[in-house]
Design a protein around this motif. Structure first.
Motif, short mmCIF file in Angstrom:
data_model
loop_
_atom_site.label_atom_id
_atom_site.label_comp_id
_atom_site.label_asym_id
_atom_site.label_seq_id
_atom_site.Cartn_x
_atom_site.Cartn_y
_atom_site.Cartn_z
N LEU B 472 0.90 -1.20 0.14
CA LEU B 472 -0.01 0.07 -0.06
C LEU B 472 0.73 1.32 -0.15
O LEU B 472 0.69 2.03 -0.64
CB LEU B 472 -0.86 -0.18 1.18
N TYR B 473 1.70 1.36 0.63
CA TYR B 473 2.73 2.75 1.07
C TYR B 473 3.96 2.01 0.93
O TYR B 473 4.52 1.18 1.43
CB TYR B 473 2.47 3.13 2.59
N ARG B 474 4.64 2.61 -0.29
CA ARG B 474 6.00 2.13 -0.68
C ARG B 474 7.19 2.37 0.34
O ARG B 474 7.74 1.27 0.66
CB ARG B 474 6.44 2.88 -2.04
N TYR B 475 7.15 3.32 1.00
CA TYR B 475 8.06 3.37 2.04
C TYR B 475 7.77 3.40 3.65
O TYR B 475 8.50 3.59 4.50
CB TYR B 475 8.59 4.93 1.97
N GLN B 476 6.56 2.71 3.69
CA GLN B 476 6.10 2.31 5.08
C GLN B 476 7.13 1.40 5.85
O GLN B 476 7.47 1.89 7.07
CB GLN B 476 4.76 1.84 5.14
N ALA B 477 7.51 0.41 5.39
CA ALA B 477 8.30 -0.71 5.89
C ALA B 477 9.83 -0.02 6.11
O ALA B 477 10.39 -0.16 7.22
CB ALA B 477 8.40 -1.87 5.13
N SER B 478 10.09 0.69 4.99
CA SER B 478 11.63 1.06 5.10
C SER B 478 11.83 2.29 3.87
O SER B 478 11.21 2.13 2.77
CB SER B 478 12.40 0.09 4.85
N PRO B 479 12.22 3.37 4.33
CA PRO B 479 12.76 3.95 5.61
C PRO B 479 11.58 4.47 6.41
O PRO B 479 11.93 4.92 7.43
CB PRO B 479 13.81 4.95 5.36
N GLY B 480 10.52 4.47 6.18
CA GLY B 480 9.37 5.08 6.82
C GLY B 480 9.16 6.61 6.35
O GLY B 480 10.03 7.12 5.33
N TYR B 481 7.81 7.11 6.73
CA TYR B 481 7.57 8.61 6.28
C TYR B 481 7.98 9.38 7.50
O TYR B 481 8.10 9.14 8.65
CB TYR B 481 5.99 8.57 5.80
N PHE B 482 8.38 10.66 7.02
CA PHE B 482 8.70 12.04 7.76
C PHE B 482 7.74 12.23 8.66
O PHE B 482 6.61 12.68 8.09
CB PHE B 482 9.29 12.83 7.12
N LEU B 483 7.73 12.48 9.86
CA LEU B 483 6.56 12.71 10.76
C LEU B 483 7.23 14.17 11.44
O LEU B 483 8.23 14.19 11.94
CB LEU B 483 6.38 11.89 11.95
N ILE B 484 6.47 15.17 11.24
CA ILE B 484 6.82 16.56 11.65
C ILE B 484 6.88 16.54 13.34
O ILE B 484 5.62 15.94 13.92
CB ILE B 484 5.98 17.65 11.31
N GLY B 485 7.77 16.97 13.94
CA GLY B 485 7.70 16.72 15.26
C GLY B 485 8.20 15.51 15.80
O GLY B 485 8.40 15.46 17.08
N THR B 486 8.46 14.64 14.94
CA THR B 486 9.14 13.32 15.49
C THR B 486 10.56 13.25 14.80
O THR B 486 11.44 12.99 15.52
CB THR B 486 8.28 12.28 15.06
N ASP B 487 10.54 13.49 13.46
CA ASP B 487 11.85 13.13 12.81
C ASP B 487 12.67 14.51 12.73
O ASP B 487 11.89 15.49 12.64
CB ASP B 487 11.50 12.45 11.40
N SER B 488 13.75 14.37 12.43
CA SER B 488 14.62 15.71 12.14
C SER B 488 14.94 15.80 10.87
O SER B 488 15.05 14.87 10.04
CB SER B 488 15.63 15.66 13.30
N LEU B 489 15.44 16.95 10.46
CA LEU B 489 16.00 17.39 9.06
C LEU B 489 17.25 16.66 8.73
O LEU B 489 17.97 16.50 9.60
CB LEU B 489 15.84 18.76 9.21
N GLY B 490 17.14 15.96 7.86
CA GLY B 490 18.35 15.40 7.39
C GLY B 490 17.98 13.85 7.50
O GLY B 490 18.85 12.96 7.21
N SER B 491 16.89 13.62 7.96
CA SER B 491 16.53 11.95 8.13
C SER B 491 16.43 11.18 6.98
O SER B 491 16.08 11.92 5.84
CB SER B 491 15.10 11.99 9.04
N THR B 492 16.63 9.96 6.99
CA THR B 492 16.32 9.07 5.64
C THR B 492 14.84 9.06 5.50
O THR B 492 14.38 8.32 4.40
CB THR B 492 17.17 7.94 5.91
N LYS B 493 13.92 9.43 6.40
CA LYS B 493 12.70 9.28 6.06
C LYS B 493 12.12 9.85 4.86
O LYS B 493 12.59 10.91 4.63
CB LYS B 493 11.74 9.71 7.41
N LYS B 494 11.01 9.52 4.25
CA LYS B 494 10.61 10.10 2.92
C LYS B 494 9.49 10.97 3.32
O LYS B 494 8.66 10.55 4.18
CB LYS B 494 10.16 8.90 1.97
N VAL B 495 9.27 11.78 2.46
CA VAL B 495 8.13 12.84 2.46
C VAL B 495 7.07 12.22 2.07
O VAL B 495 7.08 11.63 0.72
CB VAL B 495 8.35 14.29 1.94
N PHE B 496 5.77 12.14 2.71
CA PHE B 496 4.56 11.69 2.01
C PHE B 496 4.18 12.34 0.97
O PHE B 496 3.62 13.21 0.92
CB PHE B 496 3.75 11.45 3.21
N TYR B 497 4.33 11.60 -0.21
CA TYR B 497 3.79 12.42 -1.46
C TYR B 497 3.81 13.64 -1.50
O TYR B 497 2.60 14.46 -1.64
CB TYR B 497 2.24 11.62 -1.87
#
Lengths: 137, 497
Positions: B472-497
Motif C-alpha cells: 500500500l505505501y511504498r516506504y512504510q516498511a523502510s525507511p518510513g515516512y517523515f513525521l513533523i515533530g518526530t523526525d529531524s531534518l536530514g533524516s532518511t525518512k521519506k516525505v509523504f507524497y
C-alpha cells in the motif's frame, strides 16, 4: 400431570392417535460452520432479550377421524393460517404461540372408508416462535 | 461455542427507538470502500446496505393492519427513512457492537401461506443516504472564506456536513492534507461532491456502522491504530476459505492526472436575464439568477424599472438578494399601486472565478516508481485521470499521480476470505493477518476493504476482502515516512507524497 384437551386458536382438537400420535421436539438454534481446516465451529443464535434460543416443533397425528372431527381440525388449521397470533395448548397444558412448521406440509390428510363411514388420517406440524430465531420460509 | 445475540432497534417515530429484536429472523449487510484506485479515478463512494427479515405472524409490521401497534407509523409509507440500528454480540450479550446504523426503506410484506408464516423484509441504507438527496448551495460568504482562509479538504467537508445538518458529534474527520482553493456547491448533493473532494485528495468519505460520518485522508492507514496494529488473525481455523488474488487488470507504468486551477477574473457582468422581467403592481416575484461561473464577489444588482408606457418607477421597486457562490436568489418587490414594473436593465456584476483543465502531471515507473523492468517486455501502459474539479494544483495532481503509479505498476495482491466467523467489532481499514498454512508459507498483513456479513439460519459470518498492506505505501516498511515533530531534518525518512 393430567391430560389436557389440545387446543389450536381456541378450537378443541381430538385426542391424538395412541401411542405415538403426539410428539414435541425442543432444539436450540445452533449452527455448525465448516472451517477450511476441516474443523467445525458452533454458534448459538438468539434474539436479544430472549432467555434461550430454544424452539419447539410439534407433530400431531390422528387416525380414523370421523367427518366431524376432521372438519374441526381443518377449521382450526385454517383459523391459524388466517390469524395473527395463534396459541397452541399442548396435552400437558402448556401454551405456545405457533406457526405452521417451516418446510413442512402444514396439515396433511388421507381419506378412506371405514365400516362404510368416511374416515380420515391427519398430520399437523407446528413450530413455536416465542423464542425462536428462524420461522421464515 | 460462541453465543450470537442480535439487537435490532427501529425509531418508527424518528425519535425513540423500539426494540424489535424478538421479531428478527435474519439480517445481512455490506460495508465496503470503493476499490482504492477506482475511488480516486472515479470520485465515487458507496452507500452501505442492510437487509433484514422480520417475523410478521402478528401482522405487527403490516401497513394495512389498522389494529397493529405500529399502524400509525407504517400507513401510507410513513416508515420510509426511519432510523435503524443493528447490534450484534458474540458473547451472549455481554458486549454489543453496532454492525449497521442507517435508515430503512419502506417495509415489504410477504403474505401468509398455509405453510409459511408472514414475514416482512426491509432494505436499509447507511446514513450516507440522508446526504445523497440533500441538495445544498454554498453561500457566497462561505465560498470566499474557504479561499481566503486557505481551507483544506477536511475543513470544507466539515462545513458542508454542517450545512447538511450533520452535528459535530456525528463527524470524525482526519486533518486535511491539501488546500482546495475553490470549492462550492450549487444546488448539488453534498455527498457526491464530498466523495469527489475526498478522491481528489486520495482520501475516503463514508458513514461507518456506528452512524458517524468519517473522512480519512490519504495517510490515514499509516497513522490510525486500527490500521497499524493487527486487530485479528484470520487463518484456516476461523474461515471457510482463504484465497489470495493477484489483480492484473489496470496495470500501468505511466499515470497522468489533470488539474483545473482557477483564478479570479476582473470585474465584469455576471448575469442578466434572457428576457425582460416584469412584476405586477403591488406584488413580489422571486427570481433565481444562475451564474455561469461562481462569484468571488458581487458588486451590485443593478436595475431600473419602468411602466409598460416607459414611465420610470424605479423608486417603487426594491430587490433583496441572497448570494450563493453560483446563484443569486432575488425577491423583487413592486410597491407601485397601479403599474406593473418592467426591469430593464437588470444585471449582476462582480468578480467571477474562472478556470478549466489546463495542466497535468505525469509520473512513470522509470523515474518515479520501482517496477520499470516489469514493463520492459510488456510495453508502456498509460492511465489518465481527468474531470475532478477539486484537483486544482500542480502539487496535488503530482501527488495523486505518484500514489496511483505506485499502486498500478504492480499486480495488486488482495485476499478473499469467505465464511469467516463473524466479529461485530470489525471495521473497514482494520489491519488483519491472513494465512492459510497449507498454501501460504508466511502470514501476510492486510487491510480490510469490504465486509459482507450475514446473520441468520446459517450463523453469523463475514466474507472479507482485504488488500495486502505491504504494497500500500511504498516506504512504510523502510525507511518510513517523515513525521513533523518526530523526525529531524536530514533524516532518511521519506516525505509523504
Amino acid at each position: 400431570m393430567a391430560y389436557s384437551t389440545m387446543q389450536l386458536n381456541g378450537n378443541n382438537l381430538p385426542s391424538p392417535a395412541y401411542p405415538d400420535g403426539y410428539s414435541q421436539t425442543r432444539e436450540h438454534a445452533q449452527v455448525f460452520l465448516d472451517m477450511a481446516d476441516g474443523s467445525v465451529a458452533v454458534q448459538e443464535l438468539k434474539p436479544a432479550g430472549a432467555s434461550s434460543s430454544a424452539r419447539i416443533s410439534f407433530q400431531i397425528e390422528w387416525k380414523g377421524l370421523t367427518q366431524s372431527e376432521y372438519e374441526t381440525i381443518v377449521s382450526a388449521y385454517n383459523d391459524m393460517v388466517g390469524a395473527t397470533d395463534t396459541v397452541f395448548k399442548t396435552p400437558l397444558g402448556e401454551s405456545y404461540y405457533v406457526v405452521p412448521a417451516p418446510r413442512s406440509q402444514g396439515l396433511s390428510e388421507r381419506f378412506y372408508k371405514l365400516a362404510g363411514q368416511n374416515a380420515f388420517d391427519c398430520r399437523l406440524s407446528l413450530q413455536s416462535y416465542e423464542q425462536a430465531l428462524v420461522v421464515g420460509p | 461455542m460462541s453465543q450470537i445475540v442480535a439487537r435490532l432497534k427501529i425509531a418508527w417515530n424518528f425519535s425513540t427507538y423500539t426494540d424489535e429484536s424478538a421479531y428478527l429472523v435474519e439480517a445481512s449487510g455490506d460495508m465496503r470502500f470503493s476499490p482504492l484506485e477506482d475511488s480516486i479515478t472515479g470520485g465515487k463512494g458507496i452507500v452501505d446496505t442492510m437487509s433484514i427479515t422480520l417475523r410478521n405472524t402478528t401482522a405487527r409490521f403490516s401497513a394495512l393492519n389498522e389494529a397493529g401497534p405500529l399502524y400509525s407509523y407504517l400507513q401510507n409509507g410513513k416508515a420510509y427513512h426511519a432510523p435503524v440500528t443493528l447490534e450484534i454480540s458474540i458473547n451472549g450479550g455481554t458486549n454489543y457492537y453496532k454492525v449497521f446504523t442507517g435508515v430503512i426503506k419502506t417495509p415489504q410484506e410477504a403474505g401468509v401461506t398455509g405453510t409459511q408464516a408472514g414475514i416482512v423484509t426491509i432494505e436499509c441504507r447507511s446514513k450516507d443516504e440522508l446526504l445523497m438527496n440533500r441538495r445544498i448551495s454554498t453561500p457566497l460568504v462561505d465560498f470566499r472564506s474557504y479561499h481566503d482562509g486557505g481551507y483544506n479538504e477536511s475543513q470544507i467537508i466539515s462545513s458542508w456536513l454542517t450545512a447538511a445538518g450533520v452535528s459535530a458529534g456525528d463527524k470524525l474527520l482526519d486533518d486535511g492534507l491539501q488546500a482546495i482553493d475553490w470549492a462550492w456547491l450549487d444546488d448539488e448533493s453534498a455527498l457526491e461532491d464530498i466523495w469527489s473532494m475526498a478522491a481528489a485528495c486520495g482520501g475516503r468519505f463514508y458513514a461507518d456502522p456506528d452512524g458517524t460520518f468519517v473522512y480519512e485522508n490519504s495517510a490515514h492507514w499509516l497513522r490510525a491504530s486500527r490500521s497499524t496494529t493487527v486487530q485479528e488473525a484470520i487463518n484456516e481455523t476461523v474461515a471457510n476459505r482463504i484465497t489470495p488474488v493477484y489483480d492484473d487488470s489496470d496495470l500501468y507504468n505511466i499515470v497522468t492526472v489533470e488539474a483545473s486551477p482557477r483564478g479570479l477574473a476582473s470585474a465584469d457582468l455576471l448575469w442578466e436575464p434572457d428576457e425582460i422581467v416584469s412584476v405586477p403592481a403591488n406584488s413580489s416575484k422571486t427570481l433565481v439568477a444562475q451564474l455561469r461561473q461562481p462569484a468571488y464577489a458581487i458588486n451590485a444588482v443593478e436595475f431600473a424599472a419602468a411602466t409598460s408606457g416607459g414611465q420610470a418607477i424605479t423608486s417603487s421597486v426594491s430587490i433583496s438578494s441572497t448570494y450563493y457562490a453560483q446563484r443569486v436568489e432575488m425577491t423583487i418587490t413592486n410597491s407601485h399601486a397601479t403599474h406593473a414594473a418592467y426591469l430593464r436593465p437588470l444585471r449582476i456584476t462582480g468578480h467571477s472565478v474562472t478556470g478549466s483543465p489546463s495542466l497535468e502531471e505525469t509520473r512513470n515507473s522509470t523515474d518515479h516508481g520501482s517496477n520499470a523492468t516489469f514493463f520492459t517486455d510488456r510495453g508502456n501502459r498509460s492511465k489518465s485521470v481527468r474531470g475532478n474539479i477539486y484537483i486544482q494544483s500542480r502539487a496535488q495532481a503530482g501527488a495523486l499521480a505518484e500514489f496511483l503509479l505506485h499502486r498500478y505498476e504492480y499486480p495488486r495482491l488482495s485476499y478473499k476470505i469467505d465464511g469467516a466467523l463473524g466479529d461485530p467489532e470489525r471495521r473497514l481499514g482494520d489491519r488483519i493477518t491472513v494465512q492459510d498454512s497449507r498454501s501460504m508459507t508466511n502470514y501476510r498483513e492486510a487491510l480490510i476493504m469490504a465486509v459482507s456479513w450475514s446473520y441468520g439460519r446459517d450463523g453469523y459470518t463475514h466474507d472479507i476482502e482485504a488488500i495486502d498492506a505491504a504494497q500500500l505505501y511504498r516506504y512504510q516498511a523502510s525507511p518510513g515516512y517523515f513525521l513533523i515533530g518526530t523526525d529531524s531534518l536530514g533524516s532518511t525518512k521519506k516525505v509523504f507524497y
